[in-house]
Design a protein around this motif. Structure first.
Motif, short mmCIF file in Angstrom:
data_model
loop_
_atom_site.label_atom_id
_atom_site.label_comp_id
_atom_site.label_asym_id
_atom_site.label_seq_id
_atom_site.Cartn_x
_atom_site.Cartn_y
_atom_site.Cartn_z
N LYS A 139 0.84 -1.21 0.00
CA LYS A 139 0.00 0.00 0.00
C LYS A 139 0.87 1.25 0.00
O LYS A 139 1.99 1.25 0.52
CB LYS A 139 -0.93 0.00 1.21
CG LYS A 139 -0.29 -0.15 2.57
CD LYS A 139 -1.38 -0.32 3.63
CE LYS A 139 -0.78 -0.57 5.01
NZ LYS A 139 -1.81 -0.81 6.03
N GLY A 146 -8.36 3.65 -0.09
CA GLY A 146 -8.00 2.34 -0.62
C GLY A 146 -7.26 2.38 -1.94
O GLY A 146 -6.97 1.33 -2.52
N VAL A 149 -3.98 0.09 -2.80
CA VAL A 149 -3.82 -1.00 -1.83
C VAL A 149 -4.07 -2.34 -2.52
O VAL A 149 -5.12 -2.55 -3.11
CB VAL A 149 -4.78 -0.83 -0.63
CG1 VAL A 149 -4.64 -2.01 0.32
CG2 VAL A 149 -4.51 0.48 0.09
N THR A 151 -3.95 -6.45 -1.70
CA THR A 151 -3.88 -7.39 -0.58
C THR A 151 -3.67 -8.83 -1.06
O THR A 151 -3.88 -9.15 -2.24
CB THR A 151 -5.17 -7.33 0.25
OG1 THR A 151 -6.27 -7.81 -0.54
CG2 THR A 151 -5.47 -5.91 0.70
N LYS A 268 -10.00 -5.52 -1.79
CA LYS A 268 -10.05 -4.45 -0.80
C LYS A 268 -11.49 -4.19 -0.37
O LYS A 268 -12.44 -4.46 -1.10
CB LYS A 268 -9.40 -3.17 -1.34
CG LYS A 268 -9.98 -2.63 -2.63
CD LYS A 268 -9.10 -1.50 -3.14
CE LYS A 268 -9.61 -0.96 -4.47
NZ LYS A 268 -8.72 0.06 -5.03
#
Length: 545
Positions: A139, A146, A149, A151, A268
């Motif tokens: 990030k 967001g 970002v 993940t 996200k």
């Protein structure tokens, strides 16, 4: 599909917040609460000297900066953040790496990770990442909403691809690498030592019904979101990320998922990218709330704000909960209008904190509001850098609707009625309904003035010939001021809106088709026959040369 269970606060019905989008909704809800309690409300542009010493991010068009004043003092606000929160706290909260350092120092659980400066090489980041182990989260250090970002990065190739996207394409040079923590993500709003609200942020998703395709289910989900004042501007847009996610799940846009199958469309959880806010204020364990309170108190000068926590519910809270972010200027729309659960009154809690003497005037039953667009117009057209609103009517509101029939549609008559309403401190509107009939809604805190206005309706024979007056009680909301609404033709406007919507649909369809074609081309290029054919072409070219 689940039905739309969104429940807003009774003092914030949908129609009075239509002008307040995204971060404007946060500011409007807090400003309206203070104004309804009798505080003086002023709106500002970012050029106002009052905000020169207050940390304010971005361009910030009018509708985010305001002040509230009592007889004793004035407080300044940027969206949900008041001036008690120090600039130092804002700087710490806006820097994710700095936030982690402060939280870790205070013993608050945070994910293992490290920040990298803009000049850090890809090799340096990869070496560290391999050292702490996959899966990972990437990030931006200073990102928001967001953006950037990524993940659950599972391997080195995925990380290289993610780094290129975030650093080169999005332009976020400074990044953080963290260990990915599996679990549910919560936004907890805290004021000093008290948890005001908490909601679970669920990634954008659809639920199969055995009838509709994936694409149709997304459309139906968006129809739900359009009914929600917070979510109607945060629709699920079908983009490359969503197409890739549904492909990983074994679906395409044309697939028909089985009834009850949940398909997550993004990784996200941000509401702005299609996530669902679900209220969990009463269900969240006290141990998690305590972590949120300690996190706020760990930052000097941060007296209220949002805390983002991931909780692995298969582990004890002391082992399975980590704080991933602090938000000194937290968005609160998700908990004002959750898609499931109960709305929580953060605006009232903020005003209680800054003006505790007004607690007895909390406005859960208030029926007055102001037009945000009209209030901000002088700031929008740059004719002023601050605007003070008239004081809100305080006390019991008496209101009536009068349906007036006869020769009553002359504009001069309407202007005369408006002038009398303003003189009598009454608020409301006049509008034409059908030929030879108008509707008048008026309200105020003096019952005698309402009766006086009723008598005036039939008291000007030079401007109107009234044949009949029907009277009804009015329990709905009343906008301060007095408006005259004339009928106009909506056909042209509807035609333009329809054309715009068609262009948007065509664009989305083209993007999806382009994605399919690119995938097919890649399959062809990766195939043996393609490579063999290309080799023959190169050989033939060499022979000709």
């Amino acid at each position: 599909m689940k039905e739309d269970h969104s429940i807003g606060l009774p003092q914030l019905p949908n129609h009075i917040v239509t002008a307040a989008r995204k971060t404007k909704l946060c500011a409007f809800s807090v400003a309206l609460e203070g104004w309804r309690r009798g505080l003086t409300l002023k709106w500002y542009t970012k050029d106002s000297e009052h905000f020169q010493n207050m940390t304010v991010f971005g361009v910030n068009p009018p509708g985010r900066l305001f002040s509230l004043s009592s007889k004793k003092r004035t407080h300044y606000f940027f969206r949900t953040r008041g001036d008690k929160v120090t600039n130092e706290a804002v700087e710490i909260g806006s820097d994710k790496e700095l936030t982690k350092i402060w939280l870790d120092k205070a013993g608050i659980p945070v994910p293992k990770g490290k920040g990298f400066a803009e000049g850090a090489s890809e090799e340096e980041i990869l070496d560290y990442s391999i050292g702490i182990g996959f899966p990972l989260v990437l990030k931006p250090t200073n990102g928001s909403l967001g953006n950037g970002v990524i993940t659950n990065i599972k391997n080195e190739n995925e990380l290289k691809k993610s780094l290129k996207y975030v650093r080169n394409i999005l332009g976020y040079g400074e990044v953080i690498i963290e260990r990915y923590v599996a679990g549910k993500e919560y936004r907890v709003y805290v004021i000093e030592d008290k948890t005001i609200a908490a909601y679970n942020r669920v990634p954008a998703n659809i639920i199969g019904d055995g009838v509709h395709t994936v694409e149709e289910l997304i459309t139906l989900k968006n129809e739900q979101r359009k009914k929600n004042p917070r979510l109607f501007s945060c629709l699920i847009e079908i983009d490359i990320e969503i197409l890739e996610e549904i492909e990983k799940e074994g679906y395409s846009l044309e697939s028909i998922p089985k009834k009850g199958d949940i398909i997550y469309l993004r990784k996200k959880t941000n509401v702005s990218s299609g996530g669902d806010p679900i209220d969990v204020t009463d269900e969240l364990p006290n141990s998690i709330k305590e972590i949120a309170i300690k996190a706020i108190n760990a930052i000097p000068g941060l007296y209220h704000g949002g805390v983002d926590i991931i909780v692995n519910e298969h582990l004890p809270p002391e082992e399975g909960a980590v704080v991933i972010e602090l938000n000194p200027t937290a968005q609160i729309g998700g908990i004002l209008y959750p898609i499931q659960g109960k709305a929580r009154d953060i605006p009232a809690a903020i005003i209680d904190y800054y003006f505790p003497e007004t607690k007895d005037f909390a406005t859960k039953k208030s029926r007055v509001y102001f037009d945000l667009n009209a209030a901000l117009e002088p700031l929008q057209n740059r004719s002023a850098i601050e605007v003070e609103l008239p004081k809100a009517p305080i006390g019991t509101l008496y209101a009536k609707k009068f349906i007036v029939q006869g020769n009553v549609t002359r504009y001069k008559y309407h202007r005369w009625l408006k002038s009398n309403a303003v003189t009598l401190n009454l608020h409301g509107f006049i509008k034409n309904t059908v030929d030879n009939e108008i509707e008048i809604v008026v309200g105020g805190t003096e019952k005698e003035n309402l009766n006086t206005f009723k008598d005036l309706i039939t008291n000007n024979q030079n401007l109107a010939k009234v044949s009949k007056v029907l009277e009804e009680s009015w329990k709905e909301y009343i906008k301060v001021g007095f408006e005259i609404t004339e009928m106009f033709n909506m056909n042209k406007l509807k035609t333009v809106e329809s054309a715009i919507k068609k262009l948007e649909r065509d664009l989305k369809s083209t993007e999806k088709e382009l994605y399919r074609v690119q995938k097919e081309n890649k399959k062809i290029q990766d195939s043996r026959s393609w490579k063999y054919g290309m080799s023959l072409k190169k050989m033939a070219r060499l022979v000709r040369n």
